[in-house]
Write a protein that holds these residues in place. Structure first.
Motif, short mmCIF file in Angstrom:
data_model
loop_
_atom_site.label_atom_id
_atom_site.label_comp_id
_atom_site.label_asym_id
_atom_site.label_seq_id
_atom_site.Cartn_x
_atom_site.Cartn_y
_atom_site.Cartn_z
N ALA A 36 1.16 -1.01 0.18
CA ALA A 36 -0.42 -0.42 0.12
C ALA A 36 1.02 1.17 0.48
O ALA A 36 2.00 1.05 0.41
CB ALA A 36 -1.12 0.05 0.97
N GLN A 41 -4.43 3.52 2.04
CA GLN A 41 -5.03 2.41 1.70
C GLN A 41 -4.31 1.37 2.39
O GLN A 41 -5.52 0.18 2.70
CB GLN A 41 -3.89 2.66 0.38
CG GLN A 41 -3.88 1.82 -0.95
CD GLN A 41 -3.64 1.80 -1.90
OE1 GLN A 41 -2.01 1.99 -1.84
NE2 GLN A 41 -3.63 2.00 -2.77
N GLU A 44 -7.76 -0.02 4.73
CA GLU A 44 -8.68 -0.64 3.66
C GLU A 44 -8.06 -2.18 3.65
O GLU A 44 -8.35 -3.39 3.74
CB GLU A 44 -8.55 0.14 3.01
CG GLU A 44 -9.63 -0.60 1.13
CD GLU A 44 -8.93 -1.37 0.22
OE1 GLU A 44 -9.66 -2.87 0.21
OE2 GLU A 44 -7.62 -1.64 0.01
N ARG A 45 -6.57 -2.54 3.38
CA ARG A 45 -6.17 -3.19 3.19
C ARG A 45 -5.75 -4.50 3.94
O ARG A 45 -5.50 -5.51 4.48
CB ARG A 45 -4.35 -3.64 2.33
CG ARG A 45 -4.86 -2.40 1.02
CD ARG A 45 -3.68 -2.62 -0.09
NE ARG A 45 -4.45 -2.18 -1.37
CZ ARG A 45 -3.63 -1.84 -3.08
NH1 ARG A 45 -2.27 -2.77 -2.43
NH2 ARG A 45 -4.30 -1.72 -3.58
#
Length: 231
Positions: A36, A41, A44-45
């Motif tokens: 990421a 991000q 989210e990952r």
């Protein structure tokens, strides 16, 4: 025969070259790696992939690494976090560890060292960031439950960070034994970098959280280190 799945990692860094270098090096030694480029991000990952460990740069373009780590812990994400940073000051290390980080590598770093730190954290916490299973430890009126990450002092629950818990666990596994600062730093932080100030700072935090009983169960052995009294 089923082959065990490789540990999964998330590499978070805003520099494309660093992400690629780490991803290739860690995949080469057997890890599954996602990456990421920003803090949002990364969050989210982490939710999508649930990696076994996160390598987290501090200087990110939106949320910095400190904030990402804080939000992860606030949301119950317990996997180990290895900070990556060009910052090398003790205060930066302490801040990262206070927010729930587990180790700290200063840039520029050697890829072999990063891989070794990752393996050490996975050995310590296991898949999903849970501390390794073990019997409850009791020293005096202190009781520590490794499986449930719980500590009682004279029957009263004590809230400890991941690092404080690891420090107390190491001392409770060695009651009455004088532990040098180097031994403590090697065991709890997997390295000796950062000086004895890091150990002294966390001993102070631990004493405060265990209460102001006199004398403290954690004794200072001048010029050597610390011991946890068994009586």
């Amino acid at each position: 025969m089923t082959t065990p799945a490789s540990p999964s990692l998330l590499v978070v860094d805003d520099e494309h070259g660093v992400r690629e270098m780490l991803t290739m090096a860690l995949e080469f030694v057997g890890f599954e790696v996602k990456s990421a480029a920003t803090g949002r991000q990364a969050l989210e990952r982490v939710i999508r992939y649930v990696p076994d460990l996160v390598l987290l740069d501090i200087n990110l373009p939106d949320l910095d690494g400190y904030e990402v780590c804080r939000l992860m812990r606030e949301r119950g994400m317990a996997m180990p976090v290895l900070f990556l940073s060009a910052r090398s000051e003790l205060d930066d290390r302490v801040r990262g560890l206070d927010l729930g980080g587990d180790d700290f590598v200063t840039k520029p770093f050697e890829l072999k060292e990063v891989a070794a730190r990752v393996r050490a954290l996975l050995r310590r916490y296991g898949a999903g960031g849970r501390p390794g299973a073990g019997s409850q430890l009791t020293v005096g009126d202190l009781r520590l439950d490794p499986d449930n990450h719980q500590v009682l002092a004279a029957g009263v629950p004590v809230q400890l960070t991941t690092t404080e818990f690891a420090l107390l666990r190491y001392m409770m596994e060695n009651p009455g034994r004088v532990l040098t600062r180097a031994q403590i730093q090697e065991q709890v932080w997997n390295h000796r970098a950062g000086g004895s100030g890091l150990v002294d700072t966390y001993i102070y935090y631990l004493r405060c959280k265990l209460g102001h009983r006199q004398p403290s169960p954690i004794r200072t052995v001048r010029g050597v280190g610390y011991l946890l009294c068994a009586d």
